[in-house]
Design a protein around this motif. Structure first.
Motif, mmCIF file in Angstrom:
data_model
loop_
_atom_site.group_PDB
_atom_site.id
_atom_site.type_symbol
_atom_site.label_atom_id
_atom_site.label_comp_id
_atom_site.label_asym_id
_atom_site.label_seq_id
_atom_site.Cartn_x
_atom_site.Cartn_y
_atom_site.Cartn_z
ATOM 1 N N SER A 108 0.830 -1.193 0.000
ATOM 2 C CA SER A 108 0.000 0.000 0.000
ATOM 3 C C SER A 108 0.873 1.255 0.000
ATOM 4 O O SER A 108 0.649 2.193 -0.774
ATOM 5 C CB SER A 108 -0.916 -0.075 1.211
ATOM 6 N N GLU A 109 1.926 1.253 0.820
ATOM 7 C CA GLU A 109 2.839 2.407 0.823
ATOM 8 C C GLU A 109 3.500 2.582 -0.531
ATOM 9 O O GLU A 109 3.641 3.696 -1.043
ATOM 10 C CB GLU A 109 3.934 2.212 1.879
ATOM 11 N N ILE B 75 1.149 4.120 -2.975
ATOM 12 C CA ILE B 75 0.948 5.550 -2.729
ATOM 13 C C ILE B 75 2.183 6.336 -3.162
ATOM 14 O O ILE B 75 2.082 7.354 -3.844
ATOM 15 C CB ILE B 75 0.635 5.782 -1.234
ATOM 16 N N VAL C 46 -2.066 -4.513 -4.138
ATOM 17 C CA VAL C 46 -2.439 -4.236 -2.750
ATOM 18 C C VAL C 46 -3.644 -5.111 -2.407
ATOM 19 O O VAL C 46 -4.710 -4.955 -2.986
ATOM 20 C CB VAL C 46 -2.815 -2.757 -2.582
ATOM 21 N N GLN D 73 -7.763 -4.119 -1.681
ATOM 22 C CA GLN D 73 -7.692 -2.702 -2.027
ATOM 23 C C GLN D 73 -9.067 -2.056 -2.177
ATOM 24 O O GLN D 73 -9.214 -0.874 -1.903
ATOM 25 C CB GLN D 73 -6.880 -2.500 -3.307
ATOM 26 N N TYR E 252 -8.202 -1.039 1.876
ATOM 27 C CA TYR E 252 -7.058 -0.290 1.347
ATOM 28 C C TYR E 252 -7.429 0.608 0.173
ATOM 29 O O TYR E 252 -6.585 0.945 -0.654
ATOM 30 C CB TYR E 252 -5.934 -1.253 0.956
ATOM 31 N N SER F 158 -5.302 3.656 -0.891
ATOM 32 C CA SER F 158 -4.043 3.525 -1.631
ATOM 33 C C SER F 158 -4.267 3.702 -3.128
ATOM 34 O O SER F 158 -3.380 4.135 -3.868
ATOM 35 C CB SER F 158 -3.393 2.174 -1.356
ATOM 36 N N GLU G 294 -2.279 6.229 -5.587
ATOM 37 C CA GLU G 294 -1.546 5.875 -6.797
ATOM 38 C C GLU G 294 -2.068 6.619 -8.024
ATOM 39 O O GLU G 294 -1.303 7.140 -8.816
ATOM 40 C CB GLU G 294 -1.617 4.359 -7.060
ATOM 41 N N THR H 98 -4.964 12.633 -2.548
ATOM 42 C CA THR H 98 -5.018 12.251 -1.136
ATOM 43 C C THR H 98 -5.260 13.475 -0.265
ATOM 44 O O THR H 98 -6.077 13.436 0.666
ATOM 45 C CB THR H 98 -3.704 11.571 -0.720
ATOM 46 N N VAL I 72 -3.350 2.535 6.249
ATOM 47 C CA VAL I 72 -3.011 2.478 4.825
ATOM 48 C C VAL I 72 -1.719 3.230 4.532
ATOM 49 O O VAL I 72 -0.913 2.808 3.698
ATOM 50 C CB VAL I 72 -4.176 3.029 3.971
ATOM 51 N N ILE I 73 -1.480 4.342 5.248
ATOM 52 C CA ILE I 73 -0.258 5.094 4.968
ATOM 53 C C ILE I 73 0.862 4.689 5.915
ATOM 54 O O ILE I 73 1.920 5.323 5.942
ATOM 55 C CB ILE I 73 -0.491 6.624 5.012
#
Lengths: 427, 622
Positions: A290-291, A294, A315, A318, A322, A325, A329, A336, A384-385
């Motif tokens: 997920s990171e 992003i 992910v 998702q 999630y 994310s 992306e 975001t 998520v982050i």
């Protein structure tokens, strides 16, 4: 007959914010779950098609809520609460197990998740109990009743097992704090969390040494005039040390390995690079992917339907937990930041509305709504982050799922309905 | 306080999230490049590698299909291992080991189980293949040689290594690339450009459709065929003559600088480095440290040139005006440097230029060499002039051919001797050996051939090159079509060439004349030494010969350098005359001579220093 009056009094700004969040959520679900660009968006065999159907259902739910008489919610709050407790208990017998958690009733066309329903009813019941003339928040016994009201559903949900959902109920403490529940309880809670984390990171010995140093510092720098009662102070420090000791015990004996690993990853406890890498690949896999998704979005993002990691389904989960994310992306930092801004604005607007209520019940329920939505938002995006350990809760209005969307909508619109009636209250 | 609590929490959370997101998306932003995005699979479509033809349009290198047996471990069903191993011609242990390796690499992705089956194996396997689920056959293209020669010139292709991958982003692991010779030099022309399809993958590496609708995909660009300057038949014939001998041969067309033949002995069949036995064969060649078949002696073997170098000294002396063709020196069956006598085999007597070259008189050239230096007040100045003239023949530095290997040879200048002897402590008498091509000068066979071409052209040469044309266009790099002029005037070449022609008519090479072709040549017999257990030991002389023909209108200039072949006319002279006849007439009239060269080997000479026993050198008996 309801016509202009009702719709004129609804807080349209909140409705617009709500609609925007649902829309952005759906667009991202579409991107996440789209496999064949030639299918219609109304194709109910696809997940985005289903979500569209759920949005429709939520719309019906809104109309239903708005046309019901305002007093209905306050009057039947206790009954709703008891019904939802019964439903939670019933899960132990009739529940349907999905992904290891017995949290659903199978209604054929729809899986009902009573823990979602209980969020609404608990918020109503708490508001009703606290707004009762006979209830005094300063009274120790009434405080305990209020706590029980909150903790009962949480305890029933915990063994499903669904620790994420039961954690949500603790957010209702904010309603108590707003109504005069002593704030030092919050202080104690924060100190406990702090002690828990520091003990895991540095060990009991260092935390104890730190506490003793703190004591000496406080005594060293206090003004001559201020008197600190020695015994209670020593007792507090002693309790803290004891708590720190118990943390080690609980962590090693009560927690399971997967929980330990999550904390190990979150607090960077594991010093062995190889083991850390191993944890990152197993427990931390979701967060890592997920990171990465992003990060790869950058400032402008890759563009709608252009997210390669989203499309490649890199992910996990998702479209549910999630979903944020995918925003990261495909829409980048602009996306975001916009979503964070919308949510923040939405919450602040709700607080503004809650504070303008003349009826105590309405205000308290409003705070319940805000608390529940806020903690979902905080835990979900934090996870998520990569700021919080993995705890599976959906992002309100965004994540795929019928129960979630419908009950979040009901939760919100009951409050808007109460608000639309505020001028008639308290007369 | 209690009213502001939740509001401030909301604001704090908002700022925390924005902070973390700016860290992730702005600070740690790492854009996914198409090349390393894990979600995009690149499928390459390889064009066929270009064919290589010789100067007459005869195919030298083509392509053949080979068949890899592939496996996707996950899809493998229980099978009759024994039968399968038999079909593949591997034992069970190897099979199990390869299967394990494939599974470790990826259970979902194909791995090569057995590479490069031949057509025959493929035919046998193909009809049984349906019994073995999870296995399939993938076709790929390999080089196919229609010549057994020119291995080092053509070079080979092999899978790219780490170093290639780091240096050139075009390549992906597992791709083939020219590693030596023409295959390396003209890699980009021959390989063309691969086409690429981008496929969107999911996290299980399964294809889920084209990436961006295929907008970034490209079509393969065909590799171009090239024509090289070698004459396939001359090359092959030369390699047959080289059988059992070590050394290098280079033949050049003087009018163009095109390399007609480039022979290194011992050599190998280029087909050895293709197919299943490739790595085994390669190790064998690579670790043969005695005969070094992968070492291209024609271009990388620098040695004293010997007597052919005398022609250059004659030219320099004429240009400097220190002698006339009629200038005479007396040979006392040798000459004196101080009190020391150096030998000469010419038979003695008074020599002018023509007979000096004809009989390869050391005394004549020692005298000439001294005169060049004596013209100038200091040896340093004489040295500079001499060095400038000699280097204008392409000696002492890289020639700049279009072949990726090579050595510069050596033409020592004054700094070289200042380092060696000390400034001012040497003179023309110290370095007198250079006059006869011994001493410190060194050249490769390619440089000697080029020098001969420059003499044949009476004063200029074209940089030797291997590429004749690419595809249908004959346009060459101007580097190879511009003449390089030597510093010697055209008129001075005639007497030297006359001397070289006499070498064939009456001189050191009169026994190997070719009927009806006027040849100008020069023999060379080069002393050489090796070290055995730290002792300097003299070996049988190297046999050297340079020649061009026909004298009036040169079509071929060549240099032949045979290690330990004894005197110049013996091996090198024989081979040179056969090659000239072959190239100009197309057939050999002197069958006995040909037979002798095809059969004789020098293995016994090469075995001498390794035998560990005392041995005789320069044995006169064949």
């Amino acid at each position: 007959m309801f016509g202009r009056g009702l719709f004129g009094r609804i807080d349209w700004l909140t409705v617009i914010l709500y609609a925007l969040l649902v829309l952005i959520g759906w667009v991202n679900i579409y991107s996440t779950t789209l496999s064949d660009p030639n299918t219609s968006i109304f194709d109910f065999s696809t997940l985005y098609g289903k979500q569209l159907f759920f949005i429709g259902l939520a719309g019906l739910g809104i109309l239903f809520v708005l046309f019901i008489e305002t007093n209905f919610f306050e009057r039947f709050a206790s009954i709703f609460y008891i019904v939802s407790l019964v439903l939670l208990l019933g899960l132990f017998v009739f529940g349907k197990t999905i992904a290891g958690a017995t949290s659903w009733y199978d209604l054929g066309f729809f899986n009902l998740q009573p823990s979602e329903l209980a969020k609404v009813t608990t918020a109503l019941a708490l508001a009703k109990y606290l707004s009762d003339i006979q209830t005094d928040i300063k009274n120790r016994r009434h405080q305990i009743y209020a706590l029980l009201l909150i903790l009962l559903p949480a305890l029933l949900i915990l063994p499903q097992p669904d620790p994420g959902s039961s954690l949500i109920y603790f957010s209702l403490f904010f309603v108590l704090f707003r109504e005069g529940f002593p704030l030092y309880y919050l202080g104690i809670l924060l100190v406990m969390v702090l002690l828990f984390a520091t003990t895991l990171m540095f060990g009991t010995v260092w935390v104890s040494i730190g506490l003793v140093m703190l004591t000496i510092l406080i005594y060293g720098f206090k003004k001559k005039s201020t008197k600190i009662p020695v015994l209670p102070f020593m007792a507090i420090i002693g309790a803290a040390v004891l708590f720190s000791f118990s943390v080690g015990f609980v962590f090693d004996n009560v927690f399971e390995q997967r929980h330990r690993d999550r904390f190990a990853l979150w607090l960077s406890l594991e010093k062995d690079e190889k083991k850390l890498e191993e944890i990152r690949k197993t427990i931390g896999y979701n967060t890592y992917q997920s990171e990465k998704a992003i990060e790869s979005g950058g400032f402008f993002g890759k563009g709608f339907l252009e997210g390669t990691r989203t499309k490649g389904d890199f992910v996990p989960e998702q479209h549910t937990d999630y979903i944020f994310s995918s925003v990261g992306e495909e829409w980048g930092f602009m996306g975001t930041a916009t979503v964070i801004f919308l949510f923040s604005f939405f919450f602040l607007r709700l607080i503004f509305i809650a504070e303008r209520q003349k009826s105590d019940f309405s205000r308290m329920y409003g705070y319940g709504v805000i608390s529940i939505l806020l903690i979902h938002y905080f835990i979900n995006i934090g996870m998520v982050i990569g700021l919080l350990p993995t705890i599976g809760v959906p992002l309100p209005f965004f994540s795929y799922g019928g129960s979630g969307l419908i009950f979040f909508t009901m939760l919100l619109f009951i409050f808007l309905k109460l608000d639309s009636n505020r001028l008639k209250d308290g007369i | 306080m209690k009213k502001l609590l939740l509001s401030s929490i909301i604001v704090i959370i908002g700022f925390t999230f924005i902070g973390r997101l700016s860290y992730l998306q702005l600070f740690r932003f790492s854009p996914d490049q198409i090349l390393d995005d894990p979600a995009i699979k690149k499928i390459y479509d390889y064009p066929e590698r270009g064919y290589i033809y010789d100067r007459n349009g005869e195919l030298m290198v083509g392509n053949q299909a080979a068949y890899d047996v592939m496996v996707i471990p996950r899809e493998v069903k229980p099978l009759d291992t024994l039968q399968f191993c038999q079909l593949l011609d591997i034992d069970k242990a190897t099979f199990m080991q390869k299967m394990k390796k494939a599974r470790v690499y990826s259970p979902r992705l194909p791995s090569v189980l057995v590479p490069q089956l031949s057509k025959e194996d493929y035919a046998r396997l193909q009809e049984k293949m349906r019994h073995f689920e999870g296995f399939y056959i993938q076709k790929r293209s390999l080089r196919y040689y229609t010549t057994s020669g020119a291995a080092n010139v053509l070079g080979y292709i092999s899978e790219v290594n780490e170093w290639d991958l780091d240096r050139n982003p075009y390549y992906v692991a597992g791709e083939l690339k020219g590693q030596t010779g023409v295959e390396k030099q003209y890699e980009e022309v021959l390989r063309g450009r691969k086409g690429v399809k981008h496929i969107q993958k999911d996290r299980f590496n399964r294809d889920i459709g084209p990436y961006k609708g295929g907008r970034l995909d490209t079509l393969p660009e065909q590799g171009k065929e090239i024509r090289i300057t070698l004459d396939k038949h001359l090359q092959e014939y030369g390699e047959r003559l080289m059988h059992g001998k070590r050394g290098g041969i280079v033949a050049i067309e003087p009018k163009t600088g095109e390399i007609l033949a480039m022979i290194s002995g011992p050599t190998y069949d280029p087909s050895l480095l293709v197919g299943r036995q490739r790595s085994k064969n390669y190790s064998k060649l690579h670790y043969d440290s005695i005969s070094k078949p992968l070492f291209d002696r024609s271009i990388s073997f620098e040695k004293e040139p010997g007597s052919p170098f005398k022609t250059l000294n004659a030219l320099v002396a004429l240009q400097e005006g220190v002698i006339e063709p009629s200038t005479k020196f007396r040979c006392y069956n040798g000459f004196y440097v101080g009190n020391q006598k150096k030998g000469c085999h010419c038979g003695g007597g008074v020599r002018n230029m023509i007979s000096g070259i004809q009989e390869s008189c050391n005394a004549y050239f020692a005298g000439t060499f001294r005169k060049i230096y004596d013209k100038y007040p200091t040896t340093d100045e004489g040295m500079d002039v001499w060095e400038k003239h000699i280097k204008s023949f392409g000696l002492g530095n890289y020639l700049g051919t279009d072949l990726p290997t090579g050595r510069p040879g050596r033409i020592p200048g004054k700094s070289f001797y200042d380092r060696w002897y000390g400034d001012g402590r040497w003179a023309s008498s110290t370095i007198i050996s250079n006059s006869i091509g011994q001493g410190e000068v060194a050249a490769t066979p390619l440089q000697l051939a080029n020098m001969t071409a420059a003499i044949a052209n009476r004063g200029y040469y074209y940089t030797p090159h291997i590429l004749k044309s690419v595809g249908n266009s004959g346009v060459l790099d101007p580097k190879y079509t511009e003449p390089h002029y030597t510093t010697i005037d055209r008129k001075h070449f005639e007497p030297v060439i006359e001397g070289m022609a006499n070498v064939y008519k009456y001189g050191t090479a009169k026994w190997i004349q070719v009927p009806n072709i006027n040849i100008a040549g020069k023999t060379g017999t080069v002393e050489n030494f090796t070290r055995i257990d730290g002792q300097k030991v003299q070996l049988t002389d190297n046999s050297v010969f340079v020649a061009f023909a026909p004298v009036e209108n040169p079509k071929i200039a060549l240099a032949v350098y045979i290690e330990n072949g004894y005197y110049g006319a013996r091996y090198a002279g024989h081979i040179a005359s056969l090659l000239i006849e072959k190239y100009i007439k197309g057939e050999i009239t002197r069958k006995d001579l040909e037979k002798r060269m095809l059969e004789k080997t020098l293995e016994h000479e090469y075995a001498k220093p390794l035998s560990g026993e005392p041995f005789k050198i320069n044995e006169y008996v064949w």
